[in-house]
Scaffold this motif. Structure first.
Motif, PDB file in Angstrom:
ATOM      1  N   ILE A  87       1.102  -5.474   7.656  1.00 40.53           N
ATOM      2  CA  ILE A  87      -0.257  -5.212   7.199  1.00 40.53           C
ATOM      3  C   ILE A  87      -0.342  -4.570   5.818  1.00 40.53           C
ATOM      4  N   ASP A  88       0.630  -3.746   5.449  1.00 35.98           N
ATOM      5  CA  ASP A  88       0.573  -3.051   4.168  1.00 35.98           C
ATOM      6  C   ASP A  88       1.160  -3.842   3.009  1.00 35.98           C
ATOM      7  N   VAL A  89       1.683  -5.037   3.265  1.00 28.69           N
ATOM      8  CA  VAL A  89       2.250  -5.868   2.198  1.00 28.69           C
ATOM      9  C   VAL A  89       1.130  -6.664   1.533  1.00 28.69           C
ATOM     10  N   ILE A  90       1.006  -6.495   0.213  1.00 33.51           N
ATOM     11  CA  ILE A  90      -0.037  -7.175  -0.563  1.00 33.51           C
ATOM     12  C   ILE A  90       0.497  -8.460  -1.182  1.00 33.51           C
ATOM     13  N   LYS A  91       1.700  -8.396  -1.776  1.00 33.92           N
ATOM     14  CA  LYS A  91       2.246  -9.548  -2.487  1.00 33.92           C
ATOM     15  C   LYS A  91       3.766  -9.510  -2.449  1.00 33.92           C
ATOM     16  N   VAL A  92       4.386 -10.679  -2.330  1.00 34.98           N
ATOM     17  CA  VAL A  92       5.846 -10.820  -2.353  1.00 34.98           C
ATOM     18  C   VAL A  92       6.197 -11.823  -3.447  1.00 34.98           C
ATOM     19  N   VAL A  93       7.110 -11.443  -4.343  1.00 36.00           N
ATOM     20  CA  VAL A  93       7.510 -12.318  -5.447  1.00 36.00           C
ATOM     21  C   VAL A  93       9.033 -12.386  -5.491  1.00 36.00           C
ATOM     22  N   ASN A  94       9.565 -13.607  -5.525  1.00 37.59           N
ATOM     23  CA  ASN A  94      11.010 -13.810  -5.697  1.00 37.59           C
ATOM     24  C   ASN A  94      11.299 -13.752  -7.192  1.00 37.59           C
ATOM     25  N   LEU A  95      11.715 -12.585  -7.674  1.00 34.40           N
ATOM     26  CA  LEU A  95      11.974 -12.404  -9.103  1.00 34.40           C
ATOM     27  C   LEU A  95      13.138 -13.252  -9.590  1.00 34.40           C
ATOM     28  N   SER A  96      14.134 -13.450  -8.729  1.00 37.69           N
ATOM     29  CA  SER A  96      15.333 -14.177  -9.150  1.00 37.69           C
ATOM     30  C   SER A  96      15.090 -15.672  -9.318  1.00 37.69           C
ATOM     31  N   ALA A  97      13.908 -16.163  -8.964  1.00 42.43           N
ATOM     32  CA  ALA A  97      13.587 -17.581  -9.149  1.00 42.43           C
ATOM     33  C   ALA A  97      13.228 -17.883 -10.597  1.00 42.43           C
ATOM     34  N   ASN A 133       0.851  -1.183   0.000  1.00 42.56           N
ATOM     35  CA  ASN A 133       0.000   0.000   0.000  1.00 42.56           C
ATOM     36  C   ASN A 133       0.887   1.233   0.000  1.00 42.56           C
ATOM     37  N   ASP A 134       0.510   2.227  -0.778  1.00 39.93           N
ATOM     38  CA  ASP A 134       1.271   3.482  -0.863  1.00 39.93           C
ATOM     39  C   ASP A 134       0.868   4.362   0.323  1.00 39.93           C
ATOM     40  N   GLN A 135       1.483   4.089   1.470  1.00 40.83           N
ATOM     41  CA  GLN A 135       1.157   4.784   2.719  1.00 40.83           C
ATOM     42  C   GLN A 135       2.441   5.286   3.378  1.00 40.83           C
ATOM     43  N   PRO A 136       2.347   6.384   4.137  1.00 42.53           N
ATOM     44  CA  PRO A 136       3.532   6.839   4.881  1.00 42.53           C
ATOM     45  C   PRO A 136       3.997   5.763   5.872  1.00 42.53           C
ATOM     46  N   GLY A 137       5.307   5.566   5.956  1.00 39.77           N
ATOM     47  CA  GLY A 137       5.880   4.654   6.939  1.00 39.77           C
ATOM     48  C   GLY A 137       6.071   3.228   6.469  1.00 39.77           C
ATOM     49  N   VAL A 138       5.541   2.863   5.288  1.00 41.23           N
ATOM     50  CA  VAL A 138       5.666   1.476   4.816  1.00 41.23           C
ATOM     51  C   VAL A 138       7.126   1.123   4.550  1.00 41.23           C
ATOM     52  N   LEU A 139       7.850   2.015   3.894  1.00 40.10           N
ATOM     53  CA  LEU A 139       9.267   1.761   3.615  1.00 40.10           C
ATOM     54  C   LEU A 139      10.033   1.547   4.921  1.00 40.10           C
ATOM     55  N   GLN A 140       9.739   2.355   5.916  1.00 39.61           N
ATOM     56  CA  GLN A 140      10.408   2.221   7.210  1.00 39.61           C
ATOM     57  C   GLN A 140      10.090   0.874   7.858  1.00 39.61           C
ATOM     58  N   ARG A 141       8.840   0.442   7.780  1.00 42.14           N
ATOM     59  CA  ARG A 141       8.467  -0.847   8.382  1.00 42.14           C
ATOM     60  C   ARG A 141       9.144  -2.018   7.659  1.00 42.14           C
ATOM     61  N   VAL A 142       9.202  -1.955   6.330  1.00 41.71           N
ATOM     62  CA  VAL A 142       9.838  -3.035   5.575  1.00 41.71           C
ATOM     63  C   VAL A 142      11.345  -3.067   5.856  1.00 41.71           C
ATOM     64  N   SER A 143      12.003  -1.915   5.780  1.00 44.64           N
ATOM     65  CA  SER A 143      13.455  -1.896   6.041  1.00 44.64           C
ATOM     66  C   SER A 143      13.754  -2.240   7.503  1.00 44.64           C
ATOM     67  N   GLY A 144      12.879  -1.837   8.410  1.00 44.07           N
ATOM     68  CA  GLY A 144      13.046  -2.174   9.826  1.00 44.07           C
ATOM     69  C   GLY A 144      12.976  -3.673  10.065  1.00 44.07           C
ATOM     70  N   LEU A 145      12.088  -4.338   9.343  1.00 46.81           N
ATOM     71  CA  LEU A 145      11.973  -5.792   9.458  1.00 46.81           C
ATOM     72  C   LEU A 145      13.301  -6.457   9.081  1.00 46.81           C
TER      73      LEU A 145
END
Length: 159
Positions: free
Chosen positions: A70-80, A12-24
């Protein structure tokens, strides 16, 4: 076996999503080699392309942890799968007038472009895969790289 993985994450294009993903990644001790973020084809959604290093088990853990956000919709391993990946670099190289023809030879060989010329420098733009960018940097290094800026990898699966 440890290798680089390219992961596309639709969020989702929301404030703080990049921070949550990089924090993980940081909390789990995973390194992010590069990350690019931009709009996707869907309004309100952004696509992150993340390059990280690890074995297949590590990649599986990263995917599971990303899906917990919560803001993650889909994860794809492109290198596969077969993919196209590109990176852009701007390289400001020391270039006295006498050295310019030599530098232009390198630029032409890599199908790069000179985008700015100053009194004692040239700025070169190069687009390609990571290996091409690395090779161009190494060939320009002897002239004296004054400044370097790279975008990080962006990628899509073929077809």
């Amino acid at each position: 076996m440890t290798k680089n993985h390219v992961i596309a994450v639709l969020v989702n294009d929301q404030p703080g999503v990049l921070q949550r993903v990089s924090g993980l990644f940081g909390r789990r001790g995973y390194n992010i080699e590069s990350i690019t973020v931009g709009q996707s084809e869907e309004p309100g959604l952004s696509r992150m392309v993340i390059v990280t290093e690890g074995d297949d088990t590590t990649l599986e853990q990263i995917e599971k942890q990303l899906y917990k956000l919560i803001d993650v919709i889909k994860v794809v391993n492109l290198s596969a799968n077969p993919m196209v990946s590109r990176e852009l670099a701007l390289i400001k190289v020391k270039a006295e007038p006498a050295e310019r023809p030599e530098i232009m030879g390198v630029v032409e060989t890599f199908r790069a472009a000179v985008v700015d010329i100053g009194a004692g420098s040239m700025m070169v733009q190069v687009i390609g895969d990571t290996e091409k960018i690395d090779a161009m940097i190494e060939l320009l290094r002897p002239y004296g790289i004054r400044e370097l800026s790279r975008t990080g990898v962006t990628a899509m699966t073929r077809g």
